[in-house]
Design a protein around this motif. Structure first.
Motif, PDB file in Angstrom:
ATOM      1  N   LEU A   1       6.675  -4.671   1.780  1.00 23.34           N
ATOM      2  CA  LEU A   1       6.229  -5.382   0.585  1.00 23.34           C
ATOM      3  C   LEU A   1       5.933  -6.818   0.979  1.00 23.34           C
ATOM      4  O   LEU A   1       6.715  -7.447   1.692  1.00 23.34           O
ATOM      5  N   LEU A   2       4.806  -7.320   0.532  1.00 25.50           N
ATOM      6  CA  LEU A   2       4.437  -8.707   0.805  1.00 25.50           C
ATOM      7  C   LEU A   2       4.543  -9.499  -0.494  1.00 25.50           C
ATOM      8  O   LEU A   2       3.817  -9.220  -1.455  1.00 25.50           O
ATOM      9  N   GLU A   3       5.471 -10.454  -0.535  1.00 29.50           N
ATOM     10  CA  GLU A   3       5.662 -11.307  -1.700  1.00 29.50           C
ATOM     11  C   GLU A   3       5.017 -12.655  -1.442  1.00 29.50           C
ATOM     12  O   GLU A   3       5.108 -13.186  -0.327  1.00 29.50           O
ATOM     13  N   ALA A   4       4.399 -13.223  -2.468  1.00 29.29           N
ATOM     14  CA  ALA A   4       3.703 -14.500  -2.303  1.00 29.29           C
ATOM     15  C   ALA A   4       3.838 -15.326  -3.566  1.00 29.29           C
ATOM     16  O   ALA A   4       3.922 -14.790  -4.681  1.00 29.29           O
ATOM     17  N   GLU A   5       3.864 -16.647  -3.380  1.00 27.84           N
ATOM     18  CA  GLU A   5       3.874 -17.540  -4.522  1.00 27.84           C
ATOM     19  C   GLU A   5       2.535 -17.494  -5.246  1.00 27.84           C
ATOM     20  O   GLU A   5       2.479 -17.505  -6.475  1.00 27.84           O
ATOM     21  N   THR A   6       1.448 -17.428  -4.456  1.00 31.31           N
ATOM     22  CA  THR A   6       0.103 -17.405  -5.042  1.00 31.31           C
ATOM     23  C   THR A   6      -0.805 -16.509  -4.202  1.00 31.31           C
ATOM     24  O   THR A   6      -0.759 -16.552  -2.972  1.00 31.31           O
TER      25      THR A   6
ATOM     26  N   VAL B   1       1.277  -0.382  12.988  1.00 30.95           N
ATOM     27  CA  VAL B   1       0.237  -0.730  12.030  1.00 30.95           C
ATOM     28  C   VAL B   1       0.822  -0.706  10.634  1.00 30.95           C
ATOM     29  O   VAL B   1       1.488   0.255  10.245  1.00 30.95           O
ATOM     30  N   ILE B   2       0.641  -1.805   9.888  1.00 30.20           N
ATOM     31  CA  ILE B   2       0.943  -1.839   8.457  1.00 30.20           C
ATOM     32  C   ILE B   2      -0.389  -1.731   7.733  1.00 30.20           C
ATOM     33  O   ILE B   2      -1.225  -2.628   7.801  1.00 30.20           O
ATOM     34  N   LYS B   3      -0.619  -0.646   7.045  1.00 29.76           N
ATOM     35  CA  LYS B   3      -1.904  -0.393   6.404  1.00 29.76           C
ATOM     36  C   LYS B   3      -2.076  -1.322   5.207  1.00 29.76           C
ATOM     37  O   LYS B   3      -1.183  -1.470   4.382  1.00 29.76           O
ATOM     38  N   GLY B   4      -3.252  -1.932   5.143  1.00 30.82           N
ATOM     39  CA  GLY B   4      -3.544  -2.858   4.071  1.00 30.82           C
ATOM     40  C   GLY B   4      -3.435  -4.310   4.483  1.00 30.82           C
ATOM     41  O   GLY B   4      -3.810  -5.193   3.724  1.00 30.82           O
ATOM     42  N   LEU B   5      -2.933  -4.579   5.681  1.00 30.96           N
ATOM     43  CA  LEU B   5      -2.835  -5.956   6.181  1.00 30.96           C
ATOM     44  C   LEU B   5      -3.775  -6.165   7.363  1.00 30.96           C
ATOM     45  O   LEU B   5      -3.466  -6.888   8.295  1.00 30.96           O
ATOM     46  N   GLY B   6      -4.897  -5.478   7.383  1.00 32.71           N
ATOM     47  CA  GLY B   6      -5.847  -5.658   8.465  1.00 32.71           C
ATOM     48  C   GLY B   6      -5.605  -4.759   9.638  1.00 32.71           C
ATOM     49  O   GLY B   6      -6.209  -4.928  10.688  1.00 32.71           O
ATOM     50  N   GLY B   7      -4.677  -3.801   9.528  1.00 30.97           N
ATOM     51  CA  GLY B   7      -4.432  -2.863  10.614  1.00 30.97           C
ATOM     52  C   GLY B   7      -5.603  -1.933  10.812  1.00 30.97           C
ATOM     53  O   GLY B   7      -6.494  -1.817   9.975  1.00 30.97           O
ATOM     54  N   SER B   8      -5.597  -1.233  11.937  1.00 28.80           N
ATOM     55  CA  SER B   8      -6.719  -0.377  12.298  1.00 28.80           C
ATOM     56  C   SER B   8      -6.642   0.996  11.671  1.00 28.80           C
ATOM     57  O   SER B   8      -7.425   1.870  11.990  1.00 28.80           O
ATOM     58  N   GLY B   9      -5.693   1.235  10.775  1.00 29.80           N
ATOM     59  CA  GLY B   9      -5.603   2.517  10.127  1.00 29.80           C
ATOM     60  C   GLY B   9      -4.814   3.508  10.952  1.00 29.80           C
ATOM     61  O   GLY B   9      -4.098   3.142  11.875  1.00 29.80           O
ATOM     62  N   PRO B  10      -4.910   4.779  10.613  1.00 32.92           N
ATOM     63  CA  PRO B  10      -4.135   5.794  11.344  1.00 32.92           C
ATOM     64  C   PRO B  10      -4.435   5.755  12.834  1.00 32.92           C
ATOM     65  O   PRO B  10      -5.573   5.629  13.250  1.00 32.92           O
ATOM     66  N   LEU B  11      -3.399   5.866  13.638  1.00 29.67           N
ATOM     67  CA  LEU B  11      -3.582   5.822  15.086  1.00 29.67           C
ATOM     68  C   LEU B  11      -4.253   7.090  15.593  1.00 29.67           C
ATOM     69  O   LEU B  11      -5.033   7.053  16.521  1.00 29.67           O
TER      70      LEU B  11
ATOM     71  N   LYS C   1       8.479  -8.212   3.741  1.00 25.07           N
ATOM     72  CA  LYS C   1       9.733  -7.470   3.710  1.00 25.07           C
ATOM     73  C   LYS C   1       9.493  -6.056   4.215  1.00 25.07           C
ATOM     74  O   LYS C   1       8.542  -5.393   3.794  1.00 25.07           O
ATOM     75  N   ILE C   2      10.352  -5.607   5.097  1.00 24.62           N
ATOM     76  CA  ILE C   2      10.329  -4.222   5.567  1.00 24.62           C
ATOM     77  C   ILE C   2      11.675  -3.616   5.230  1.00 24.62           C
ATOM     78  O   ILE C   2      12.716  -4.074   5.708  1.00 24.62           O
ATOM     79  N   GLY C   3      11.646  -2.578   4.392  1.00 22.46           N
ATOM     80  CA  GLY C   3      12.893  -1.982   3.925  1.00 22.46           C
ATOM     81  C   GLY C   3      13.742  -2.959   3.144  1.00 22.46           C
ATOM     82  O   GLY C   3      14.962  -2.990   3.314  1.00 22.46           O
ATOM     83  N   ASN C   4      13.093  -3.810   2.319  1.00 19.15           N
ATOM     84  CA  ASN C   4      13.769  -4.834   1.499  1.00 19.15           C
ATOM     85  C   ASN C   4      14.422  -5.934   2.319  1.00 19.15           C
ATOM     86  O   ASN C   4      15.180  -6.744   1.786  1.00 19.15           O
TER      87      ASN C   4
ATOM     88  N   THR D   1       0.829  -1.201   0.000  1.00 20.33           N
ATOM     89  CA  THR D   1       0.000   0.000   0.000  1.00 20.33           C
ATOM     90  C   THR D   1       0.865   1.253   0.000  1.00 20.33           C
ATOM     91  O   THR D   1       0.339   2.358   0.154  1.00 20.33           O
ATOM     92  N   CYS D   2       2.176   1.067  -0.134  1.00 23.02           N
ATOM     93  CA  CYS D   2       3.083   2.208  -0.174  1.00 23.02           C
ATOM     94  C   CYS D   2       3.080   2.838  -1.568  1.00 23.02           C
ATOM     95  O   CYS D   2       2.762   2.174  -2.562  1.00 23.02           O
ATOM     96  N   PRO D   3       3.442   4.112  -1.665  1.00 20.67           N
ATOM     97  CA  PRO D   3       3.529   4.754  -2.979  1.00 20.67           C
ATOM     98  C   PRO D   3       4.580   4.068  -3.848  1.00 20.67           C
ATOM     99  O   PRO D   3       5.445   3.333  -3.354  1.00 20.67           O
ATOM    100  N   PRO D   4       4.526   4.277  -5.163  1.00 20.04           N
ATOM    101  CA  PRO D   4       5.547   3.694  -6.047  1.00 20.04           C
ATOM    102  C   PRO D   4       6.954   4.114  -5.638  1.00 20.04           C
ATOM    103  O   PRO D   4       7.175   5.223  -5.157  1.00 20.04           O
ATOM    104  N   GLU D   5       7.885   3.219  -5.791  1.00 27.23           N
ATOM    105  CA  GLU D   5       9.295   3.423  -5.441  1.00 27.23           C
ATOM    106  C   GLU D   5       9.524   3.485  -3.935  1.00 27.23           C
ATOM    107  O   GLU D   5      10.641   3.745  -3.491  1.00 27.23           O
TER     108      GLU D   5
END
Length: 774
Positions: A175-180, A743-753, A198-201, A166-170
């Protein structure tokens, strides 16, 4: 030259992720990632409607052989309903019922945009496959890459060797990588297999299987854990699990581990009962509290329900019970704050008509840390009737109730009270002011069972009390236009008066069941009663004088308000309230010629500076009875500096039955250090005890795709001392703690604190100056 090719067949499957775009907050809206290609507009018919079946194909060049193949080249555009495809080249094989497209390929639906190297669509199976895809969900922050993206016949989405964020481009914050990844269009949730976060690659977590939301639709799963450490609870880890049982009820279960106490289990069950009723059930349990002597079991039960049965009937229920008086002081409950020491248990059903209403209720109040227990209302029935303009502008009102008072202790008196209160009033209102004249008759009957064994005086078994009441209230509104500091204002002057007469009757033969002294602030000067409840109705022969002035700017925004008032007694009041021990009938009499002088101020001093204050001053004894003042600096959103002071003398300490003076000063602030990082803190100091009672400092960083908060808390611990309570040992006077929320937004977090909950995260809540608008 563009060539239009119309086909009346179903070619592309439609993927519908949600019926409507999920709502987003303002901060989320600013973070929405839009695809780098423009949104394509589906063609409309002459009537302005979109044909959901017809397919339109537009290209610069085309070669077609009927029943076999059709080739399209140059700025190719396919449209069907709300679906669009743009490509450099496309081949339609009508025998195999297959479409192949490549070259600057863009696939768009109502819910998402996909760019890809190539596309293959099978008309027989109503499916499509895109290779080398990048995708964006419209109106959301979610986007990612996929080696292969498939749209299944049932309109679901399958991604292979894929990722999303859910981060801006670049921005590779996470980042969440998945096989499927499989996204169900009906359930609006995605399933991930063989994933790593991955956090910060840097890979930080391997996840064999998990589910994620792609809309605001509810689904079962773990929510984000919270971490903290404190001097009283040790290291704390809470991992809430959300269970979406059905559309009309759900459950949140939270195992909360505290290294100093043990495993604290919390459950929150919410439900809807039809279209107009709702409720929740909370159960909390801590077995064998290791922090306290004898390791007691501690628990909470809470149930609340409210709503409308139909247009006339309303229901309300609320019940809470805890294992011990210090439950809220020691444990972070989802039901009440640590500063709450009353548990109200109430059940009520009401019926409303245009001119009358009826209600029945039962009520019990448990006061934590108090030896004296309040009376139980078991039950109370009330009937109220209203008849406005019954005759020549006169209004008629009739209030009535019958209440049965019970008590847990057998040596306390019980009673049944019947009360009637008819009134006739003549309200006169106009732009220049108002005048209301009111005549009441307070008729009350008591049937008392005096079961007290240690009383010096006994109560009468039956009491009849008849009291007349006359009230005349008037107000005059003056206004003028003026200027201050080269600004134009409209100033009002609103003097008001109230004459109140209430007859006298000796009430020492009536017990105290639901009556207490009311606060004497400015608005309290114009009340009809000195006491709540009906067990004591103070006699009165008095005049209240008050004055309010306001300043409104050219936009009609209130910038200044000041009120001043006092009661002048023509006769001393002879009715007071008995002491809480029922030992004799000690009364508090009003033997002065006037009440306290009450004043209140709310003003915008200058630009972003605001001040509010109140004082109750005894002019006879020349003593300050109560005062408080706050000074606010609010230059913008999430920017605040507040300074406050409060003084309350002779406040009764319920634990020691001794009077104490409260004199406290405090500071509170919230300030952004930059666009993503801000600071919130407060500090309150007891001037009498020369010690800090609460210190709070919190840093919060928030970006478009993640947020983190680190806070420190130091505060005094309330202790409700009880001889029979086994959970009093090893209790510290002060508690300090360090808390972390992530909170990581987009993974079920509660949004802005958010800043607002940080301002209220303490013993003293933030209060804005009243009556003033920003």
């Amino acid at each position: 030259m563009q060539i239009r090719y119309l086909l009346a067949l179903s070619l592309l499957p439609q993927l519908v992720l949600a019926e409507e775009t999920p709502a987003t907050s303002n901060s989320d809206t600013q973070c929405i990632v839009e695809p780098p290609v423009p949104r394509l507009t589906p063609p409309e018919n002459s009537d302005g409607k979109i044909d959901l079946q017809e397919i339109r194909i537009i290209s610069d060049r085309s070669e077609a052989q009927m029943g076999k193949q059709a080739k399209f080249n140059g700025d190719v555009s396919f449209s069907q309903g709300g679906r669009n495809i743009a490509a450099d080249e496309a081949i339609l094989d009508q025998e195999a019922e297959r479409l192949d497209a490549n070259g600057n390929l863009v696939f768009q639906d109502q819910m998402f945009t996909v760019t890809a190297d190539s596309l293959t669509a099978e008309m027989r199976s109503n499916s499509a496959t895109l290779s080398g895809a990048q995708y964006w969900l419209h109106g959301q922050q979610i986007h990612g890459d996929a080696e292969k993206l498939e749209i299944t016949p049932d309109n679901n989405l399958h991604l292979t060797k894929t990722n999303f964020t859910t981060c801006p481009p670049e921005d590779t914050s996470w980042l969440l990588e998945a096989e499927t990844i499989k996204i169900d269009s009906k359930e609006e949730w995605g399933e991930l297999w063989d994933a790593k976060l991955k956090i910060g690659n840097v890979p930080v977590l391997y996840i064999p299987y998990m589910t994620i939301p792609v809309s605001d639709k509810r689904k079962s799963g773990f929510l984000f854990p919270t971490f903290s450490t404190s001097t009283t609870n040790g290291v704390e880890v809470a991992t809430p699990y959300y269970w979406n049982i059905a559309p009309d009820y759900d459950l949140t279960f939270t195992p909360h581990y505290m290294s100093a106490r043990g495993l604290f289990l919390k459950s929150d069950f919410r439900y809807l009962a039809g279209d107009a009723q709702q409720g929740q059930l909370n159960i909390e349990y801590l077995g064998n509290d290791d922090m306290l002597a004898n390791s007691p079991n501690r628990y909470l039960y809470h149930w609340e329900h409210q709503g409308a049965i139909d247009e006339n009937w309303r229901v309300l229920a609320n019940y809470t019970d805890v294992s011990d008086n210090n439950y809220f002081n020691d444990l972070k409950s989802d039901v009440q704050r640590a500063t709450d020491n009353q548990l109200t248990r109430i059940g009520e059903v009401s019926y409303f008509e245009k001119n009358w209403d009826f209600n029945a209720r039962v009520q019990d109040i448990k006061v934590l840390g108090e030896d004296e227990k309040p009376y139980q209302v078991m039950p109370q029935f009330g009937f109220n009737y209203r008849s406005p303009d019954v005759w020549k502008g006169l209004d008629f009102d009739f209030l009535s109730e019958v209440t049965n008072f019970e008590h847990e202790d057998s040596d306390q008196a019980t009673a049944t009270r019947l009360h009637f209160e008819p009134s006739i009033s003549l309200p006169l209102h106009g732009p220049a002011g108002s005048l209301t004249s009111e005549l009441k008759l307070l008729q009350t009957y008591y049937w008392q069972d005096d079961a007290r064994t240690n009383a010096n005086t006994e109560l009468d078994s039956s009491v009849t009390r008849t009291l007349p009441q006359v009230r005349i209230h008037g107000q005059v509104n003056f206004e003028r236009f003026t200027d201050y500091f080269n600004e134009n204002y409209r100033q009002t002057l609103e003097p008001q008066f109230q004459y109140l007469y209430v007859g006298y009757e000796d009430q020492s033969n009536i017990g105290i069941y639901d009556t207490a002294q009311l606060q004497e602030d400015y608005f309290g000067l114009f009340r009809e009663r000195r006491f709540s409840g009906l067990d004591r109705v103070a006699d009165a022969n008095q005049m209240t004088l008050g004055l309010t002035t306001r300043l409104f700017d050219s936009h009609n925004v209130e910038k200044f308000k000041f009120s001043l008032g006092q009661i002048f007694y023509f006769q001393d009041s002879r009715v007071g309230i008995a002491d809480s021990t029922f030992q004799g009938e000690t009364f508090t009499q009003e033997n002065t010629s006037n009440s306290v002088l009450a004043a209140e101020l709310n003003t915008q001093l200058y630009q972003d500076w605001y001040m509010s204050g109140a004082i109750q001053y005894d002019t006879t004894e020349s003593e300050n009875k109560k005062s408080e003042v706050t000074l606010d600096f609010r230059p913008g959103a999430n920017k605040l500096l507040q300074f406050s002071y409060r003084y309350v003398p002779d406040l009764l300490n319920s634990n020691t039955n001794e009077s104490v003076n409260i004199s406290q000063a405090g500071m509170r602030g919230a300030w952004p250090l930059n666009d993503s990082l801000y600071l919130v803190g407060n500090w309150y100091y007891d001037l009498n005890e020369s010690r800090s009672v609460e210190t709070y400092a919190g840093f919060q960083y928030e970006s478009c795709c993640w947020a983190i908060r680190l806070s420190y808390h130091y505060r005094i611990k309330t202790n409700y001392d009880e001889d029979y309570n086994p959970v009093l040992d090893n209790r510290e006077l002060f508690e300090s703690g360090l808390y972390l929320n992530f909170v990581i937004k987009g993974l079920g977090g509660s949004g802005p604190l958010g800043v607002s909950d940080m301002l209220n995260d303490g013993l003293f809540n933030y209060r804005k100056p009243l009556y003033l608008k920003n």
